[in-house]
Design an enzyme around this catalytic site. Structure first.
Site, PDB file in Angstrom:
ATOM      1  N   GLN A 127       0.834  -1.199   0.000  1.00 51.59           N
ATOM      2  CA  GLN A 127       0.000   0.000   0.000  1.00 51.59           C
ATOM      3  C   GLN A 127       0.871   1.252   0.000  1.00 51.59           C
ATOM      4  O   GLN A 127       1.785   1.383   0.813  1.00 51.59           O
ATOM      5  CB  GLN A 127      -0.927   0.043   1.211  1.00 51.59           C
ATOM      6  CG  GLN A 127      -1.919   1.206   1.119  1.00 51.59           C
ATOM      7  CD  GLN A 127      -2.867   1.291   2.277  1.00 51.59           C
ATOM      8  OE1 GLN A 127      -2.461   1.637   3.383  1.00 51.59           O
ATOM      9  NE2 GLN A 127      -4.134   0.987   2.043  1.00 51.59           N
ATOM     10  N   CYS A 142      -6.413   7.001   5.126  1.00 53.88           N
ATOM     11  CA  CYS A 142      -5.667   7.309   6.346  1.00 53.88           C
ATOM     12  C   CYS A 142      -6.227   8.577   6.986  1.00 53.88           C
ATOM     13  O   CYS A 142      -6.260   9.641   6.358  1.00 53.88           O
ATOM     14  CB  CYS A 142      -4.185   7.497   6.051  1.00 53.88           C
ATOM     15  SG  CYS A 142      -3.212   7.890   7.539  1.00 53.88           S
ATOM     16  N   LYS A 188      -8.107   1.713  -1.493  1.00 54.93           N
ATOM     17  CA  LYS A 188      -8.787   1.522  -0.202  1.00 54.93           C
ATOM     18  C   LYS A 188      -9.226   2.900   0.277  1.00 54.93           C
ATOM     19  O   LYS A 188      -8.393   3.772   0.501  1.00 54.93           O
ATOM     20  CB  LYS A 188      -7.861   0.862   0.820  1.00 54.93           C
ATOM     21  CG  LYS A 188      -8.529   0.579   2.169  1.00 54.93           C
ATOM     22  CD  LYS A 188      -7.581  -0.167   3.107  1.00 54.93           C
ATOM     23  CE  LYS A 188      -8.299  -0.573   4.388  1.00 54.93           C
ATOM     24  NZ  LYS A 188      -8.670   0.588   5.227  1.00 54.93           N
ATOM     25  N   ASN A 222     -14.579  -3.505   4.786  1.00 58.31           N
ATOM     26  CA  ASN A 222     -13.702  -3.360   5.944  1.00 58.31           C
ATOM     27  C   ASN A 222     -14.473  -2.652   7.057  1.00 58.31           C
ATOM     28  O   ASN A 222     -14.967  -1.541   6.859  1.00 58.31           O
ATOM     29  CB  ASN A 222     -12.463  -2.554   5.534  1.00 58.31           C
ATOM     30  CG  ASN A 222     -11.487  -2.307   6.668  1.00 58.31           C
ATOM     31  OD1 ASN A 222     -10.724  -1.351   6.626  1.00 58.31           O
ATOM     32  ND2 ASN A 222     -11.487  -3.148   7.677  1.00 58.31           N
ATOM     33  N   ASN A 260     -16.547  -3.296  11.290  1.00 56.19           N
ATOM     34  CA  ASN A 260     -17.582  -3.992  12.069  1.00 56.19           C
ATOM     35  C   ASN A 260     -17.279  -5.466  12.299  1.00 56.19           C
ATOM     36  O   ASN A 260     -18.197  -6.288  12.375  1.00 56.19           O
ATOM     37  CB  ASN A 260     -18.961  -3.867  11.411  1.00 56.19           C
ATOM     38  CG  ASN A 260     -19.495  -2.458  11.411  1.00 56.19           C
ATOM     39  OD1 ASN A 260     -18.820  -1.531  11.857  1.00 56.19           O
ATOM     40  ND2 ASN A 260     -20.712  -2.264  10.911  1.00 56.19           N
ATOM     41  N   GLU A 269      -7.600  -4.301  13.232  1.00 58.37           N
ATOM     42  CA  GLU A 269      -7.130  -4.320  14.618  1.00 58.37           C
ATOM     43  C   GLU A 269      -7.434  -5.617  15.358  1.00 58.37           C
ATOM     44  O   GLU A 269      -6.614  -6.080  16.159  1.00 58.37           O
ATOM     45  CB  GLU A 269      -7.739  -3.137  15.373  1.00 58.37           C
ATOM     46  CG  GLU A 269      -7.166  -2.935  16.755  1.00 58.37           C
ATOM     47  CD  GLU A 269      -7.611  -1.626  17.375  1.00 58.37           C
ATOM     48  OE1 GLU A 269      -8.051  -1.660  18.538  1.00 58.37           O
ATOM     49  OE2 GLU A 269      -7.516  -0.579  16.709  1.00 58.37           O
TER      50      GLU A 269
END
Length: 338
Positions: A74, A103, A144, A208, A210, A233
């Site tokens: 990335q 970001c 993304k 991406n 939840n 995470e």
């Protein structure tokens, strides 16, 4: 180049997407893993930085030669020429190159990249970057992104993603939250937008957000009909989530350390220490000995010190017999109630 398997993806995470961790997640169900977001200027101007990440990508590839352990690099940035030149430095070592458009951190705002390129005034610039990447780099180009600014019409994110598809993005990952420098997660991700995106785009869509359990992975996929699920995470605590397993925290820590020994000088000591803390913390943070563990871990000076700590003190604190074997038991990653 064919697209990698997008079914289950380990997300890019700052200072945590090192090669040993990527390989650990792929041993346990991830079909694809991303590097952390890399700075294209540093790849071009800082020789040590470039060589560090070239070594990371080379070692991870060589460690699993003959097997399918794909990685996506990335990149961030707002200059098409710089992004493409940087991409050419690492394009032979990866299965795809992704442009970060999500970001939320302050340095991204100051540098005008990442999630701060989502406003409509920047759409032509981003289209130019993605077009340049797709035409001038060998691996597939992906993006993304997060939701477009809340001041924009609700349909803006889908409209923007469609433009990026036209520009050459071969898949789109959506973290369906708005950018916030103060709070990385403001409420739940809006999976309705992911579902709409999936119905509009022709290229694959990855969802991406939840996800905290395996059931969440399945629910997210059912609700969005996305082609893949990306998890960030929660993988730090449970790198086996895609295998629907909650591993013994000591054994998964030892397995990670074994990979670090196979790939020396790839993960920094601080990165290794942080991973081990996350593995133990995920299940043991409320144990009376956890603070002692944190103190002892911070005093370790290398992989062997950490390994000794896990095999002796941590094992004793957990009320288990000390482990004398020197190999992580990959087949014994059973559920633990610690």
């Amino acid at each position: 180049m064919a697209l990698p398997d997008l079914t289950y993806i380990a997300a890019p995470m700052i200072k945590q997407s090192d090669a040993p961790f990527r390989l650990l997640t792929q041993r346990h169900g991830a079909t694809l893993a991303y590097t952390q977001m890399l700075d294209p200027h540093k790849l071009l101007e800082d020789r040590d930085y470039l060589e560090f990440y070239q070594r990371d990508l080379t070692f991870s590839r060589d460690a699993h030669s003959g097997t399918d352990e794909p990685v996506v690099v990335q990149l961030c940035g707002n200059d098409p020429e710089v992004v493409v030149r940087a991409g050419k430095k690492i394009q032979g070592l990866c299965s795809g190159i992704d442009l970060n458009l999500g970001c939320p951190q302050e340095h991204a705002r100051e540098g005008h990249y990442g999630g701060y390129l989502l406003a409509k005034k920047d759409w032509p610039l981003v289209q130019t970057i993605v077009s340049a990447m797709s035409h001038l780099l060998q691996p597939p180009t992906s993006v993304k992104l997060r939701l477009c600014p809340s001041s924009s019409p609700p349909s803006s994110t889908v409209e923007f993603a469609a433009l990026l598809e036209q520009a050459g993005a071969t898949w789109v990952t959506l973290h369906a939250r708005h950018v916030s420098a103060r709070r990385r997660r403001q409420g739940a991700a809006d999976l309705d937008v992911v579902r709409t995106l999936k119905s509009v785009l022709r290229v694959p869509v990855v969802s991406n957000g939840n996800v905290r359990t395996w059931e969440d992975v399945q629910r997210n996929k059912d609700e969005t009909q996305a082609d893949g699920i990306m998890v960030g995470e929660i993988l730090l605590g449970n790198p086996c989530i895609f295998a629907n397993v909650i591993p013994d925290p000591v054994r998964i820590s030892l397995e990670y350390l074994e990979i670090c020994k196979e790939l020396p000088d790839i993960a920094t000591h601080k990165t290794i220490e942080t991973h081990i803390r996350h593995f133990i913390e995920f299940q043991c943070s409320r144990r009376p000995w956890y603070n002692k563990f944190r103190t002892a871990l911070s005093a370790c000076e290398g992989v062997h010190d950490i390994e000794h700590l896990l095999r002796t003190k941590v094992t004793r604190w957990r009320g288990k017999a000390a482990r004398k074997d020197h190999d992580a038991c990959i087949d014994d990653l059973d559920y633990t109630t610690d």
